[in-house]
Enzyme design. Sequence first.
Site, PDB file in Angstrom:
ATOM      1  N   ASP A 151      -7.880  -5.581   0.242  1.00  0.00           N
ATOM      2  CA  ASP A 151      -8.356  -6.519  -0.775  1.00  0.00           C
ATOM      3  C   ASP A 151      -7.941  -7.968  -0.535  1.00  0.00           C
ATOM      4  O   ASP A 151      -8.432  -8.868  -1.209  1.00  0.00           O
ATOM      5  CB  ASP A 151      -7.858  -6.082  -2.158  1.00  0.00           C
ATOM      6  N   HIS A 193       0.850  -1.189   0.000  1.00  0.00           N
ATOM      7  CA  HIS A 193       0.000   0.000   0.000  1.00  0.00           C
ATOM      8  C   HIS A 193       0.881   1.232   0.000  1.00  0.00           C
ATOM      9  O   HIS A 193       1.944   1.231   0.612  1.00  0.00           O
ATOM     10  CB  HIS A 193      -0.917   0.003   1.245  1.00  0.00           C
TER      11      HIS A 193
END
Length: 380
Positions: free
Chosen positions: A317, A263
């Site tokens: 996710d 991320h």
Amino acid sequence: MPEAAPSFSPGLEGVVAAKSRLCQIDGTQGKLYYLGYAIEDLAEHSSFEEVCFLLWRERLPRARELEELRGQLQEYRQDCRDLFDFVGRFPHTARPMDMLRTCVSWLGCRDPHPGDASGEANFRRAVAVTAHFPTAVAAFHRFREKQSPVPPHARLSHAANFLYMLTGKQPSDLAARVMDVALILHADHEMNASTFASLVTASTMSDLYSALTTGVGTLKGPLHGGANEAVVQMLEKIGSVENVESYLSEAFAQKKKIMGFGHRVYKTYDPRARIFKRYADELSRADGDRRFFEINERIEELMQKRVGSHGIYPNVDFYSGIVYRSLGVASDLFTPIFSIARAAGWTAHVLESWQKNRIYRPASVYEGPGPRAYVPLDER
Ligand code: ACO
């Protein structure tokens, strides 16, 4: 003093593009807040409708205000006949995110007062579009399965209505709660790519529908919202816990990214992934199919050893796809579910930005040839 040359940051990393009161991330501690409320508390105690109010009105609603918002969402949701007609005309082979992107654009064409740019008109649009997203996704799925669309249920929540319109059956309390939490977790996330893209469109004083069309199109990519579907495709390819180690070794040798990891902001565990993991565990125990959950856990264990020290951890996710799979949702609807939730965040950020708008117009570093004479066609 000569002006300093602007510095270039690939991917705009570290560039501050806006000031906002809506969402805060602490990427080092793995914390996420909407208007100061921790995501764990919202997931535990709140509902998606309450979070919508929080993002749009910048405070938690009182009971009467929450009921009013539920009523407004319900009213817009019931207005679905022509939406069914529109969605029913898409080729059944269309990708649901492409359908949704086009559908948002169509909702703009259907707006009876497109020129009304007042704050109240835009707030009504935010509620209406948020209400219509699940209906469009569910109806499209039913059409492509050669089933009739299911009109919304008058007494179900936003999340439960999505599952109801998708399957024609009232979801169990657990399924409805899991979907509600999923929508809460995805409702907003500061200056992510799709929110930024929506804000760029909004900053030209275009309109809310155009901004959301941009948002849906940007979310679709596998480096952003499309990763949830890509994770499940990866799990299907891996097939069993025994194959995880060799899959990862091969992927690293080929410099492939592992979907659902990494991320730009979080350099530790994404707090949303932790909550999804809990539900993935619970649902897989309930339905007795632990295969994907166990593969995921093994990937997580090996990735921690390989790249944990580089700040690469599971993101939102990584476990969301297997949660939706346990709820019986088709894998190409995972990213549309993300959009259903993020409609709240996109609209909230656009409405906030219009309170103090300035057009986005960054710069680029020119790398082409210097000024030179034009060469006529017959001399080239
Ligand atoms: N698997 C393996 N290595 C990774 C991963 C990953 N998933 N993510 C990052 N890295 C490595 C990169 O190879 C790079 O290593 P290097 O410095 O040795 O070259 C380093 O970490 C930095 O990675 P970048 O891609 O430069 O980081 P960036 O901030 O630009 O990208 C992103 C972030 C797009 C999320 C990236 O981590 C990625 O592609 N992840 C996989 C896709 C994914 O899960 N996306 C969903 C993100 S969450 C969301 O949008 C909802």
